[in-house]
Design a protein around this motif. Structure first.
Motif, PDB file in Angstrom:
ATOM      1  N   ASN A  40      20.487  28.025 -19.165  1.00  0.00           N
ATOM      2  CA  ASN A  40      21.783  27.377 -19.386  1.00  0.00           C
ATOM      3  C   ASN A  40      21.823  26.633 -20.715  1.00  0.00           C
ATOM      4  O   ASN A  40      22.849  26.623 -21.394  1.00  0.00           O
ATOM      5  CB  ASN A  40      22.123  26.426 -18.244  1.00  0.00           C
ATOM      6  N   ARG A  43      22.316  29.271 -23.406  1.00  0.00           N
ATOM      7  CA  ARG A  43      23.670  29.838 -23.377  1.00  0.00           C
ATOM      8  C   ARG A  43      24.754  28.841 -23.784  1.00  0.00           C
ATOM      9  O   ARG A  43      25.706  29.198 -24.470  1.00  0.00           O
ATOM     10  CB  ARG A  43      23.957  30.379 -21.983  1.00  0.00           C
ATOM     11  N   HIS A  44      24.632  27.583 -23.353  1.00  0.00           N
ATOM     12  CA  HIS A  44      25.736  26.638 -23.538  1.00  0.00           C
ATOM     13  C   HIS A  44      25.507  25.575 -24.608  1.00  0.00           C
ATOM     14  O   HIS A  44      26.470  24.947 -25.042  1.00  0.00           O
ATOM     15  CB  HIS A  44      26.061  25.964 -22.201  1.00  0.00           C
ATOM     16  N   VAL A  45      24.262  25.350 -25.000  1.00  0.00           N
ATOM     17  CA  VAL A  45      23.975  24.375 -26.055  1.00  0.00           C
ATOM     18  C   VAL A  45      23.539  25.090 -27.319  1.00  0.00           C
ATOM     19  O   VAL A  45      23.979  24.758 -28.411  1.00  0.00           O
ATOM     20  CB  VAL A  45      22.913  23.345 -25.602  1.00  0.00           C
ATOM     21  N   ASP A  69      18.182  18.113 -22.637  1.00  0.00           N
ATOM     22  CA  ASP A  69      18.581  18.740 -23.893  1.00  0.00           C
ATOM     23  C   ASP A  69      19.408  17.737 -24.710  1.00  0.00           C
ATOM     24  O   ASP A  69      19.838  16.717 -24.178  1.00  0.00           O
ATOM     25  CB  ASP A  69      19.341  20.050 -23.648  1.00  0.00           C
ATOM     26  N   ASP A  71      22.481  17.666 -25.881  1.00  0.00           N
ATOM     27  CA  ASP A  71      23.947  17.684 -25.869  1.00  0.00           C
ATOM     28  C   ASP A  71      24.491  17.090 -24.576  1.00  0.00           C
ATOM     29  O   ASP A  71      24.584  17.779 -23.565  1.00  0.00           O
ATOM     30  CB  ASP A  71      24.479  19.094 -26.058  1.00  0.00           C
ATOM     31  N   ARG A  73      27.420  16.446 -23.814  1.00  0.00           N
ATOM     32  CA  ARG A  73      28.782  16.899 -23.509  1.00  0.00           C
ATOM     33  C   ARG A  73      28.835  18.239 -22.798  1.00  0.00           C
ATOM     34  O   ARG A  73      29.798  18.525 -22.103  1.00  0.00           O
ATOM     35  CB  ARG A  73      29.595  16.992 -24.807  1.00  0.00           C
ATOM     36  N   ALA A  74      27.828  19.081 -22.945  1.00  0.00           N
ATOM     37  CA  ALA A  74      27.827  20.411 -22.322  1.00  0.00           C
ATOM     38  C   ALA A  74      27.328  20.277 -20.888  1.00  0.00           C
ATOM     39  O   ALA A  74      26.149  20.419 -20.607  1.00  0.00           O
ATOM     40  CB  ALA A  74      26.939  21.369 -23.117  1.00  0.00           C
ATOM     41  N   GLN A 106      23.573  11.508 -17.962  1.00  0.00           N
ATOM     42  CA  GLN A 106      23.929  11.494 -19.376  1.00  0.00           C
ATOM     43  C   GLN A 106      23.465  10.202 -20.020  1.00  0.00           C
ATOM     44  O   GLN A 106      23.541   9.139 -19.411  1.00  0.00           O
ATOM     45  CB  GLN A 106      25.442  11.608 -19.545  1.00  0.00           C
ATOM     46  N   LYS A 111      21.233  14.753 -22.306  1.00  0.00           N
ATOM     47  CA  LYS A 111      21.499  14.773 -20.861  1.00  0.00           C
ATOM     48  C   LYS A 111      20.299  15.396 -20.176  1.00  0.00           C
ATOM     49  O   LYS A 111      19.529  16.151 -20.788  1.00  0.00           O
ATOM     50  CB  LYS A 111      22.758  15.561 -20.536  1.00  0.00           C
TER      51      LYS A 111
END
Length: 145
Positions: A40, A43-45, A69, A71, A73-74, A106, A111
């Motif tokens: 994940n 893929r998303h960060v 990770d 980020d 916000r993701a 977070q 996060k």
């Protein structure tokens, strides 16, 4: 509580299999959840971002797995229904199935997505492969202490 294992890596597809190997002694559910969480991040960060994987042993045979990770916000979202033609959206369902519970913590600039699983853990898990640091080297974790 201090983690019993901490792995620092860059989120790449090759490292996903390395994480699974490093967590082999914790069982298939921990390996599956770690794979999904690191995937994940890719893929998303983004591929190549720094990731920290931590494992804690808790009371009652529970294991807590956390993937941090950079980020905050993701955020992960569990999708209710995924069709057979959908190319994504199944990862968190794979995490949700074996997990007793999971969530996101977070902080400024990062996060941690975590889950708790009921597994039988040997007293001395094997630690092959990845760059590992001691629990204290990373400071206070964002997961429950």
């Amino acid at each position: 509580m201090r983690p019993v294992m901490t792995l620092e890596l860059l989120a790449t597809p090759a490292e996903v299999s390395s994480v699974r190997r490093a967590l082999r002694s914790y069982g298939i559910d921990v390996q599956l959840c770690a794979s999904e969480l690191v995937t994940n991040v890719i893929r998303h960060v983004g591929e190549g971002v720094p990731v920290t994987v931590r494992v804690w042993r808790e009371e009652g045979g529970r294991v807590r797995l956390g993937v941090t990770d950079p980020d905050p916000r993701a955020l992960p979202v569990l999708i209710g229904a995924v069709g057979p033609e959908d190319e994504s959206g199944r990862g968190l369902a794979l995490l949700d199935a074996p997990a007793l519970r999971w969530g996101v913590e977070q902080e400024a600039g990062r996060k941690t997505v975590w889950c708790e699983l009921l597994v039988r853990v040997p007293k001395t898990p094997e630690r092959p492969g990845l760059h590992q640091v001691s629990a204290g080297a990373l400071g206070h974790s964002s997961a429950r202490s």
